[in-house]
Write a protein that holds these residues in place. Structure first.
Motif: not given
Length: 399
Positions: A224-229
């Motif tokens: 989920q953190a990789t999807l944060v922009k």
């Protein structure tokens, strides 16, 4: 002149409500706002928790945050009470002209409380800006320290690589590819497998129990953190702000252009919603800023550099370095925890069996022997004297 059926009558009454379209827009925006702000809150909170786990924080800071949350909840309850008191006092404003002064005094107190909480948050932000003083959390630091120690041991013959002070995070995904010698018990054991076993045997005090805790972030949280922009979340917040301002204007237009009998309860409900939504929106804007600051601290602490062609390190790139490592680590960690749990069950069964045997031996040893000249000995001698003639009689009868 024909009477209308119930559905047609209902639609006819709706069409007579003034500013019906604006009212529907406000209601639909209210439902959409709660859903959108909840998704943003969940993404940012998960991102912040992952950064906290990688960096680590003292217990005192955690207590400060909980205290500030309690203060914010208290201020929120104070705001709700103030709103209720304002509504009650507006109804009786014609009877008592002093109510307005009381309301303003209470509003000033609430503003002062909010200002105090904001100043506390600013102090924490200033304290968190020093990334050099931050330390990795104990579990993550231990795992990374073992990786460094194993790497230096394996490269002990090399002067340049066998005495390293650190390593790049790209190495974490390659640990499972480093295989050991062929073993008849478990086949080829990777360096990652050995790392997990060594950590559980030497550092995990709760191994094999329900209280065992994964020492690294959860793979799902990392994904989920990789999807944060940050740019996309900022755009979503700005769009919500524009829609919220438009909703506030439409609420004012509906109230101004409607008769008294059509104002309530629309006015009170929407005004409460607008105030609460504005507060939640400000909180998520501050949450976004704190997430950006924490991410910069994480990047500086681990010494990650941007990819070629990028000006800065982005969350998708940074957390992608952890994805495969955390997933493989957790899979092996679960298997080893199950093994330890089975061993504990077996040892517990052995202890129970040993205790039973000890009790049996203690019972046998505590049984009293017949004392010389005692009652038991006299009875035993009598029984023997009786048995002897009986045996002789049986022999003579057989002859």
């Amino acid at each position: 002149d024909t009477p209308l059926d119930k559905p047609e009558q209902f639609l006819f009454e709706l069409s007579n409500i003034p500013s019906f379209g604006d009212r529907v827009f406000c209601f639909t925006f209210q439902a959409q706002f709660q859903e959108n702000i909840a998704t943003i809150r969940q993404r940012l909170n998960n991102f912040k928790n992952v950064c906290k786990l990688l960096l680590g924080e003292d217990e005192e800071k955690g207590k400060k945050e909980t205290e500030e949350k309690d203060k914010s909840e208290k201020t929120g309850s104070d705001n709700e009470e103030a709103d209720k008191e304002e509504a009650d006092k507006e109804e009786t404003a014609a009877e008592d002209g002093k109510t307005e002064e009381k309301v303003t005094d209470k509003e000033e107190k609430v503003v002062d409380k909010e200002g105090g909480s904001d100043s506390g948050e600013e102090k924490e932000k200033e304290e968190d800006t020093n990334a050099e003083t931050m330390e990795a959390s104990g579990d993550v630091q231990t795992v990374l320290g073992l990786v460094l120690a194993f790497g230096n041991y394996m490269n002990g013959g090399n002067r340049t690589r066998g005495q390293a002070d650190g390593f790049q995070l790209e190495i974490l995904a390659k640990l499972k590819d480093v295989k050991g010698k062929l073993s008849p018990k478990d086949g080829k054991t990777s360096l990652l497998h050995y790392l997990v076993i060594y950590y559980i045997n030497n550092f995990d005090k709760e191994a094999g129990t329900e209280h065992a805790k994964l020492p690294i972030p959860e793979p799902n949280d990392i994904n989920q953190a990789t999807l944060v922009k940050f740019d996309d979340i900022g755009k979503d917040l700005r769009k919500l702000k524009r829609d919220l301002d438009g909703c506030e204007k439409k609420v004012a237009q509906v109230v101004d252009g409607s008769e008294d009998k059509y104002i309530q309860p629309f006015k009170d409900n929407m005004q409460k919603f607008v105030k609460k939504a504005q507060k939640e929106h400000r909180e998520q804007e501050d949450n976004l800023e704190s997430c950006q600051m924490r991410f910069q601290q994480v990047v500086i602490f681990f010494g990650v550099k941007p990819r070629p062609g990028d000006t800065e390190v982005t969350p998708p790139y940074f957390f992608s370095l952890w994805t495969a490592f955390c997933r493989d680590f957790k899979d092996i960690w679960k298997k080893e925890q199950n093994k330890h749990a089975k061993k504990k069950v077996e040892t517990a069964k052995k202890k129970v069996q040993e205790m039973k045997e000890e009790k049996k031996s203690q019972v046998a040893s505590t049984q009293r022997k017949a004392r010389p000249g005692g009652l038991k000995e006299k009875l035993m001698t009598k029984s023997k004297s009786i048995d002897v003639p009986l045996k002789e009689n049986t022999k003579s009868s057989k002859e």
